[in-house]
Scaffold this motif. Sequence first.
Motif, mmCIF file in Angstrom:
data_model
loop_
_atom_site.group_PDB
_atom_site.id
_atom_site.type_symbol
_atom_site.label_atom_id
_atom_site.label_comp_id
_atom_site.label_asym_id
_atom_site.label_seq_id
_atom_site.Cartn_x
_atom_site.Cartn_y
_atom_site.Cartn_z
ATOM 1 N N LEU A 25 -2.010 2.959 -5.355
ATOM 2 C CA LEU A 25 -3.046 3.403 -4.441
ATOM 3 C C LEU A 25 -4.405 3.236 -5.115
ATOM 4 O O LEU A 25 -4.657 3.794 -6.174
ATOM 5 N N ALA A 26 -5.289 2.439 -4.501
ATOM 6 C CA ALA A 26 -6.610 2.188 -5.065
ATOM 7 C C ALA A 26 -7.690 3.023 -4.391
ATOM 8 O O ALA A 26 -8.653 3.439 -5.027
ATOM 9 N N ASP A 27 -7.541 3.289 -3.074
ATOM 10 C CA ASP A 27 -8.551 4.060 -2.351
ATOM 11 C C ASP A 27 -7.978 4.497 -1.011
ATOM 12 O O ASP A 27 -7.010 3.916 -0.517
ATOM 13 N N VAL A 28 -8.599 5.522 -0.431
ATOM 14 C CA VAL A 28 -8.220 6.036 0.888
ATOM 15 C C VAL A 28 -9.487 6.178 1.706
ATOM 16 O O VAL A 28 -10.452 6.806 1.259
ATOM 17 N N ARG A 29 -9.492 5.598 2.896
ATOM 18 C CA ARG A 29 -10.642 5.691 3.797
ATOM 19 C C ARG A 29 -10.166 5.711 5.244
ATOM 20 O O ARG A 29 -9.401 4.846 5.645
ATOM 21 N N TYR A 30 -10.628 6.677 6.017
ATOM 22 C CA TYR A 30 -10.441 6.695 7.476
ATOM 23 C C TYR A 30 -8.987 6.463 7.900
ATOM 24 O O TYR A 30 -8.723 5.717 8.832
ATOM 25 N N GLY A 31 -8.052 7.117 7.227
ATOM 26 C CA GLY A 31 -6.644 6.972 7.589
ATOM 27 C C GLY A 31 -6.017 5.664 7.146
ATOM 28 O O GLY A 31 -4.924 5.319 7.569
ATOM 29 N N ARG A 32 -6.702 4.931 6.300
ATOM 30 C CA ARG A 32 -6.198 3.661 5.765
ATOM 31 C C ARG A 32 -6.090 3.760 4.247
ATOM 32 O O ARG A 32 -6.911 4.403 3.592
ATOM 33 N N LEU A 33 -5.076 3.123 3.699
ATOM 34 C CA LEU A 33 -4.857 3.095 2.264
ATOM 35 C C LEU A 33 -5.130 1.698 1.744
ATOM 36 O O LEU A 33 -4.663 0.718 2.332
ATOM 37 N N LEU A 34 -5.846 1.601 0.663
ATOM 38 C CA LEU A 34 -6.033 0.324 -0.025
ATOM 39 C C LEU A 34 -5.040 0.318 -1.173
ATOM 40 O O LEU A 34 -5.144 1.125 -2.099
ATOM 41 N N MET A 35 -4.067 -0.569 -1.085
ATOM 42 C CA MET A 35 -3.007 -0.655 -2.089
ATOM 43 C C MET A 35 -3.213 -1.894 -2.953
ATOM 44 O O MET A 35 -3.388 -2.996 -2.422
ATOM 45 N N ALA A 36 -3.195 -1.693 -4.273
ATOM 46 C CA ALA A 36 -3.290 -2.804 -5.221
ATOM 47 C C ALA A 36 -1.883 -3.315 -5.480
ATOM 48 O O ALA A 36 -0.996 -2.548 -5.860
ATOM 49 N N ARG A 37 -1.707 -4.607 -5.259
ATOM 50 C CA ARG A 37 -0.413 -5.245 -5.479
ATOM 51 C C ARG A 37 -0.551 -6.172 -6.685
ATOM 52 O O ARG A 37 -1.196 -7.209 -6.577
ATOM 53 N N PRO A 38 0.002 -5.786 -7.844
ATOM 54 C CA PRO A 38 -0.194 -6.560 -9.070
ATOM 55 C C PRO A 38 0.088 -8.053 -8.866
ATOM 56 O O PRO A 38 1.133 -8.441 -8.360
ATOM 57 N N GLY A 39 -0.914 -8.851 -9.229
ATOM 58 C CA GLY A 39 -0.794 -10.299 -9.122
ATOM 59 C C GLY A 39 -0.973 -10.852 -7.725
ATOM 60 O O GLY A 39 -0.949 -12.067 -7.525
ATOM 61 N N GLN A 40 -1.150 -9.971 -6.722
ATOM 62 C CA GLN A 40 -1.261 -10.427 -5.335
ATOM 63 C C GLN A 40 -2.519 -9.935 -4.636
ATOM 64 O O GLN A 40 -2.774 -10.303 -3.507
ATOM 65 N N GLY A 41 -3.269 -9.064 -5.256
ATOM 66 C CA GLY A 41 -4.484 -8.564 -4.640
ATOM 67 C C GLY A 41 -4.262 -7.253 -3.914
ATOM 68 O O GLY A 41 -3.413 -6.450 -4.289
ATOM 69 N N TYR A 42 -5.021 -7.068 -2.852
ATOM 70 C CA TYR A 42 -5.012 -5.806 -2.111
ATOM 71 C C TYR A 42 -4.481 -5.990 -0.699
ATOM 72 O O TYR A 42 -4.664 -7.032 -0.085
ATOM 73 N N GLU A 43 -3.846 -4.908 -0.210
ATOM 74 C CA GLU A 43 -3.466 -4.869 1.195
ATOM 75 C C GLU A 43 -3.885 -3.522 1.758
ATOM 76 O O GLU A 43 -4.025 -2.543 1.031
ATOM 77 N N VAL A 44 -4.104 -3.500 3.074
ATOM 78 C CA VAL A 44 -4.501 -2.277 3.770
ATOM 79 C C VAL A 44 -3.301 -1.776 4.552
ATOM 80 O O VAL A 44 -2.658 -2.534 5.280
ATOM 81 N N ARG A 45 -3.004 -0.479 4.395
ATOM 82 C CA ARG A 45 -1.886 0.147 5.105
ATOM 83 C C ARG A 45 -2.367 1.329 5.924
ATOM 84 O O ARG A 45 -3.351 1.980 5.594
#
Length: 181
Positions: free
Chosen positions: A76-96
């Motif tokens: 978990l990299a950050d939380v904003r407005y009911g969305r999670l920014l997830m760091a995926r090692p070697g693949q970047g970020y995804e929003v959940r």
Amino acid sequence: MQVVDDLLLLVPPGSTRLVSYGLAELELRWTAEVTLVSHVVDCGGLLCAVPQTGGLQVLDPATGAVRWSEQGQDNLADVRYGRLLMARPGQGYEVRDAATGQVRTELGAWGLLPVLGPDDPLVGLRQGADGRMVVAELDLVAGQARILDVLRVIAGSCQASLPVLLCQRVDGATALWRLTR
């Protein structure tokens, strides 16, 4: 021990349980099984328990029931407005989506810059194919990286408080840029 909203959360030494107390009267609210919790944060009205080994457990703050969980190396990299920014090692970020864990979008590989305030927009930096640095605002609600500028002579060590970007230049000097939004 940690406070999140109106809860006092405690992981007793040697335990795999997260114990919740109401902050006002310190009354026991619930106990939940967790996996090596590093810390807990507010996740858009839910509780995100972040294990030391990566992954995530999302709990209902009223009952401690697990809404969803994920094992693995994602962090978990950050939380904003009911969305999670997830760091995926070697693949970047995804929003959940915080409530369901559903992947909303992939943002790709960015270096997440430190921001001054908790409500400041998230800013990412990555090197373009031509060696210039691409600066973007990472918008979790829209699920996109909005390019703010492409700059030369940046070595790194950046901080952002939009519309201002502070970075070390390749010549060792520090420079400020006013970015367009």
